[in-house]
Design an enzyme around this catalytic site. Structure first.
Site, PDB file in Angstrom:
ATOM      1  N   LYS A 188       0.267  -1.306  -0.273  1.00 41.25           N
ATOM      2  CA  LYS A 188       0.265  -0.091   0.215  1.00 41.25           C
ATOM      3  C   LYS A 188       0.810   1.273  -0.096  1.00 41.25           C
ATOM      4  CE  LYS A 188      -3.752  -2.111   2.368  1.00 41.25           C
ATOM      5  NZ  LYS A 188      -4.631  -2.490   3.748  1.00 41.25           N
TER       6      LYS A 188
ATOM      7  N   ASN B  85      -1.707  -0.180   7.475  1.00 41.40           N
ATOM      8  CA  ASN B  85      -1.563  -1.687   7.220  1.00 41.40           C
ATOM      9  C   ASN B  85      -0.359  -2.093   6.476  1.00 41.40           C
ATOM     10  OD1 ASN B  85      -3.323  -1.994   5.743  1.00 41.40           O
ATOM     11  ND2 ASN B  85      -4.859  -3.500   7.501  1.00 41.40           N
TER      12      ASN B  85
HETATM   13  P1  IDP Z   1      -7.595  -6.758   5.519  1.00 45.86           P
HETATM   14  O1  IDP Z   1      -6.584  -5.860   5.232  1.00 45.86           O
HETATM   15  O2  IDP Z   1      -6.410  -7.290   6.570  1.00 45.86           O
HETATM   16  O3  IDP Z   1      -7.837  -7.980   4.603  1.00 45.86           O
HETATM   17  P2  IDP Z   1      -9.887  -5.939   5.379  1.00 45.86           P
HETATM   18  O4  IDP Z   1     -11.376  -6.100   6.626  1.00 45.86           O
HETATM   19  O5  IDP Z   1     -10.319  -6.636   4.388  1.00 45.86           O
HETATM   20  O6  IDP Z   1      -9.090  -6.340   6.324  1.00 45.86           O
HETATM   21  O7  IDP Z   1     -10.112  -4.253   5.986  1.00 45.86           O
HETATM   22  C1  IDP Z   1      -9.387  -3.602   4.174  1.00 45.86           C
HETATM   23  C2  IDP Z   1      -8.517  -2.467   4.452  1.00 45.86           C
HETATM   24  O8  IDP Z   1      -9.348  -2.013   5.630  1.00 45.86           O
HETATM   25  C3  IDP Z   1      -7.661  -2.748   6.378  1.00 45.86           C
HETATM   26  O9  IDP Z   1      -6.337  -3.263   5.809  1.00 45.86           O
HETATM   27  C4  IDP Z   1      -7.381  -2.305   6.650  1.00 45.86           C
HETATM   28  O10 IDP Z   1      -6.426  -1.129   5.820  1.00 45.86           O
HETATM   29  C5  IDP Z   1      -9.103  -0.641   6.655  1.00 45.86           C
HETATM   30  N1  IDP Z   1     -10.259  -0.984   7.531  1.00 45.86           N
HETATM   31  C6  IDP Z   1     -10.111  -2.038   8.040  1.00 45.86           C
HETATM   32  N2  IDP Z   1     -11.089  -2.237   8.896  1.00 45.86           N
HETATM   33  C7  IDP Z   1     -10.821  -1.181   9.427  1.00 45.86           C
HETATM   34  C8  IDP Z   1     -11.226   0.117  10.546  1.00 45.86           C
HETATM   35  O11 IDP Z   1     -11.712  -0.279  11.349  1.00 45.86           O
HETATM   36  N3  IDP Z   1     -10.502   1.212  10.926  1.00 45.86           N
HETATM   37  C9  IDP Z   1      -9.721   1.845  10.222  1.00 45.86           C
HETATM   38  N4  IDP Z   1      -9.259   1.065   8.814  1.00 45.86           N
HETATM   39  C10 IDP Z   1     -10.311  -0.329   8.733  1.00 45.86           C
END
Ligand code: IDP
Ligand code: MG
Length: 150
Positions: A9, A112
């Site tokens: 990212k 992340n």
């Molecule tokens: P993943 O990347 O581990 O698959 P997902 O649940 O698919 O996680 O969420 C996609 C991306 O959205 C995450 O990597 C993170 O950057 C962002 N994200 C997910 N949940 C949250 C949140 O509660 N607050 C802020 N960003 C979030």
């Protein structure tokens, strides 16, 4: 052989971590079969993250993922989806174990560093957003038999 989409990212690009992140996956034995650097536009970001549409973090996520260049890669290998997910660590870096990308290199959920597809079906859909079929390589590495039992 299974394929998965990986994104380093924009935070990973800005922090100079492209090589480290891709290198960890490469060192596990997964094979890079497609690779490009690009900046996502809002339309591509919304399609890529369409499952999260309507969630409170959606617009912030789209703004962040489009905020600068990223690196997209297709990794191939046995159980590539699961292996990448395990190497990434869970979504929230605070819960990620040391040894994972997020557990070693990240602190907060909105920064992340890495995306990895969460199922083979979603991997196929996500790969198609970033690469044409003709851009995905088919090749053998001389080390293959030392990584994958024939
Ligand atoms: P993943 O990347 O581990 O698959 P997902 O649940 O698919 O996680 O969420 C996609 C991306 O959205 C995450 O990597 C993170 O950057 C962002 N994200 C997910 N949940 C949250 C949140 O509660 N607050 C802020 N960003 C979030
Ligand atoms: Mg996800």
């Amino acid at each position: 052989m299974e394929r998965t989409l990986v994104l380093v990212k924009p935070d990973g690009v800005q922090r100079g971590l492209i090589g480290q992140i891709l290198g960890r996956l490469e060192a596990r034995g997964l094979k890079i079969v497609a690779l490009r650097a690009l900046q996502m536009d809002q339309a591509l970001a919304r399609r890529h993250y369409s499952v999260h549409e309507g969630k409170p973090f959606f617009q912030g996520l789209v703004d962040f993922i489009t905020s600068g260049p990223l690196v997209a890669a297709v990794f191939e290998g046995p159980n590539a989806v699961e292996v990448v997910r395990n190497t990434m660590g869970p979504t929230d870096p605070a819960k990620a174990a040391p040894g994972t990308v997020r557990g070693d290199l990240a602190l907060t959920i909105g920064r992340n560093l890495i995306h990895g597809s969460d199922s083979p079906d979603n991997a196929a859909k996500e790969i198609a957003l970033f690469f044409a079929e003709g851009e995905i390589l088919s090749y053998q590495r001389a080390t293959e038999g030392w990584i994958i039992e024939p």
